[in-house]
Design a protein around this motif. Structure first.
Motif, mmCIF file in Angstrom:
data_model
loop_
_atom_site.group_PDB
_atom_site.id
_atom_site.type_symbol
_atom_site.label_atom_id
_atom_site.label_comp_id
_atom_site.label_asym_id
_atom_site.label_seq_id
_atom_site.Cartn_x
_atom_site.Cartn_y
_atom_site.Cartn_z
ATOM 1 N N ARG A 1 105.983 56.916 -29.613
ATOM 2 C CA ARG A 1 104.898 56.062 -29.159
ATOM 3 C C ARG A 1 103.580 56.467 -29.368
ATOM 4 O O ARG A 1 102.960 57.908 -30.032
ATOM 5 N N VAL A 2 102.221 55.234 -29.410
ATOM 6 C CA VAL A 2 100.999 55.966 -29.831
ATOM 7 C C VAL A 2 100.216 56.416 -28.056
ATOM 8 O O VAL A 2 100.167 55.365 -27.046
ATOM 9 N N PHE A 3 99.759 57.002 -28.199
ATOM 10 C CA PHE A 3 99.026 57.723 -27.089
ATOM 11 C C PHE A 3 97.507 57.974 -27.062
ATOM 12 O O PHE A 3 96.516 57.889 -28.653
ATOM 13 N N ALA B 1 102.039 47.934 -24.558
ATOM 14 C CA ALA B 1 100.574 47.697 -25.442
ATOM 15 C C ALA B 1 100.968 48.544 -26.983
ATOM 16 O O ALA B 1 99.980 47.535 -27.944
ATOM 17 N N TRP B 2 101.107 49.734 -26.770
ATOM 18 C CA TRP B 2 100.737 50.050 -28.024
ATOM 19 C C TRP B 2 101.120 49.857 -29.535
ATOM 20 O O TRP B 2 100.775 49.590 -30.429
ATOM 21 N N SER C 1 99.484 43.151 -38.577
ATOM 22 C CA SER C 1 100.244 43.136 -39.939
ATOM 23 C C SER C 1 101.321 41.778 -39.513
ATOM 24 O O SER C 1 102.000 41.272 -40.256
ATOM 25 N N VAL C 2 101.005 41.384 -38.217
ATOM 26 C CA VAL C 2 101.810 40.231 -37.841
ATOM 27 C C VAL C 2 101.128 38.878 -36.783
ATOM 28 O O VAL C 2 100.435 39.506 -36.068
ATOM 29 N N LYS C 3 101.356 37.802 -36.984
ATOM 30 C CA LYS C 3 100.911 36.742 -36.251
ATOM 31 C C LYS C 3 102.075 36.587 -34.991
ATOM 32 O O LYS C 3 102.921 36.823 -34.670
ATOM 33 N N ILE C 4 101.165 37.557 -33.762
ATOM 34 C CA ILE C 4 102.082 37.975 -32.596
ATOM 35 C C ILE C 4 101.066 37.599 -31.273
ATOM 36 O O ILE C 4 99.876 37.947 -31.212
ATOM 37 N N ARG C 5 101.938 37.148 -30.323
ATOM 38 C CA ARG C 5 101.441 36.252 -28.726
ATOM 39 C C ARG C 5 101.964 36.256 -27.880
ATOM 40 O O ARG C 5 102.915 36.807 -28.211
ATOM 41 N N GLU C 6 101.618 36.747 -27.136
ATOM 42 C CA GLU C 6 102.148 36.171 -25.562
ATOM 43 C C GLU C 6 101.834 34.649 -25.157
ATOM 44 O O GLU C 6 100.701 34.166 -25.146
#
Lengths: 155, 303
Positions: free
Chosen positions: A147-149, B196-197, B205-210
């Motif tokens: 995980r990134v914090f 979120a991270w 590096s990629v097309k990502i969407r909600e």
């Protein structure tokens, strides 16, 4: 009154310590977070003084922490950079500053902070190992749970 | 260099790595179905440690090893053994690696795979570490996509369900991010959004969407996952978050799209969908054996 004068006055608000550390140039409002990071609470035997929101020529406002009787190793000093990257740590002996350290965040944080992820294995066994991936804004990754914090999550 | 390699996270897999696994998996497919026999792992021992319940993944690894002539040791309940006596994972792996040529483990703690791999001198394969990663599932998912769609580049993959705790979608998203012109589309209940991270990292590096509603019409792959009741403190919230892919809903999908699910399913896919030609989840599950055969062979023999 000039900012310099206000700054000096602010710093003098708490009397000089005999032996211990003075942590200066702490980002305004971050003093409590630093105490938490250093594990200093009501059980700490020495006197701890916090002065918050002192006018600072360099940073606008700053906090200062004076800790009587505290000895700090380099790893602990550098831990402060996680919440206040411009802080300086003054080592005081017999009312005199004998050494000044600028805090510097190491790339690898091994055994320095815990992983904030409660179910990370490093909170159950072994030594936590986190890596600083970006200094500003701060991004730290746990090498175990991946995980990134952010700074807020670490403090 | 495959021999001796640990398989911990899809974050460490390049496209070339994935393509090598997929190519070998294809060669293994016949044997994985019990046709032919190639004892390349004869004399080798695989140790399986499942600290969390698993039928599918454990059986799949065991079958993969046996089909290649190897032997499997393991305890179905490692919790009831030394871990219950307070032994660390580190120490337990020190014993297990002395008894085996490779280790497969599922464990509830995130990062346990890295910790175990660091303790082990034999190749280590992560079969799920908490909500973090499940790399062998991602590889069999990719294999299924490639098998069914004949390509991975350029596809729009819709991930549905529990995107927060679902380790399979985390691993799959990282795997897909190594391919060209892929779009990852996410739809989940608000409490179970993609971390979120990971989103921020993948966005590089990629097309990502909600997407706010469950629109199936644009997807080439609809990847459904289970929403676990225990994730919700309030049962009414669970009821509101649950979704069902039924005949009516999949009616809006493209004719040549496919439906996948890491299984087990509960109610997310109505059984009436099983007969639809686009339903590929049982095929996906079966593909797991060939993919795990390929991985076991690679990490133990290098080919």
């Amino acid at each position: 009154m000039t900012t310099d004068k206000k700054e000096r006055e602010g710093e003098m608000r708490v009397k000089k310590i005999e032996n211990g550390v003075v942590i200066d140039h702490v980002n305004a409002g971050k003093a409590p977070a630093i105490l938490k990071l250093l594990g200093i609470d009501s059980t700490f035997p020495g006197t701890v003084s916090i002065i918050m929101n002192i006018p600072s020529a360099k940073f606008g406002l700053k906090d200062i922490i004076k800790i009587e009787g505290k000895v700090m190793a380099e790893a602990e000093i550098n831990k402060i950079a996680l919440v206040s990257p411009h802080a300086t740590v003054n080592i005081v002996k017999d009312y005199h500053v004998v050494k000044k350290h600028a805090v510097k965040l190491p790339e690898k944080l091994e055994g320095i902070i815990r992983c904030p992820n409660a179910i990370c294995i490093s909170n159950r066994e072994g030594t936590p190992r986190l890596r600083v991936e970006q200094q500003s804004p701060l991004k730290v990754r746990c090498e175990y749970c991946e995980r990134v914090f952010t700074e807020e999550q670490l403090a | 260099m495959w021999k001796g390699r640990d398989v911990i996270t899809m974050r460490e897999f390049t496209r070339k790595d994935m393509e090598e696994v997929l190519a070998l998996s294809e060669k293994m497919e016949k044997i994985s179905r019990g046709r032919g026999y190639d004892p390349i792992l004869k004399g080798k021992i695989l140790a399986t440690l499942f600290f969390e319940p698993s039928t599918r993944t454990m059986f799949s690894f065991q079958t993969a090893m046996l089909r290649l002539g190897g032997t499997v040791i393991g305890t179905a309940e490692p919790k009831s053994t030394s871990a219950a006596k307070g032994e660390t994972l580190w120490d337990m792996i020190k014993l297990v690696h002395e008894c085996s040529d490779a280790i497969v483990m599922r464990h509830p703690n995130e990062g346990s795979a890295r910790r175990a791999a660091e303790s082990s001198d034999v190749p280590f394969i992560n079969a799920g570490d908490g909500s973090n990663q499940h790399p062998t599932q991602a590889l069999l998912d990719l294999y299924t996509i490639k098998q069914q769609k004949k390509k991975i580049d350029g596809l729009n993959v819709l991930l549905l369900g529990d995107l927060k705790y679902g380790r399979t979608v985390h691993s799959l998203a990282y795997a897909l991010s190594q391919f060209e012109d892929v779009t990852i589309t996410l739809h989940s209940p608000a409490q179970l959004r993609f971390p979120a991270w990971m989103y921020a990292e993948l966005k590089e590096s990629v097309k990502i969407r909600e997407i706010p509603s469950m629109d199936l019409s644009q997807a080439d792959v609809v990847y459904a996952t289970r929403i676990q009741k225990e994730r919700f403190a309030d049962p009414t919230e669970y009821a509101q978050s649950a979704y069902v892919l039924d005949a009516e809903k999949i009616g809006t999908m493209k004719e040549d799209a496919i439906i996948m699910h890491p299984l087990p399913r509960v109610d997310e896919i109505a059984t009436e969908v099983d007969a639809d030609k686009r339903a590929k989840y049982f095929r996906q599950e079966a593909n797991g054996i060939a993919v795990r055969m390929a991985l076991l062979s690679l990490v133990m023999t290098g080919r």
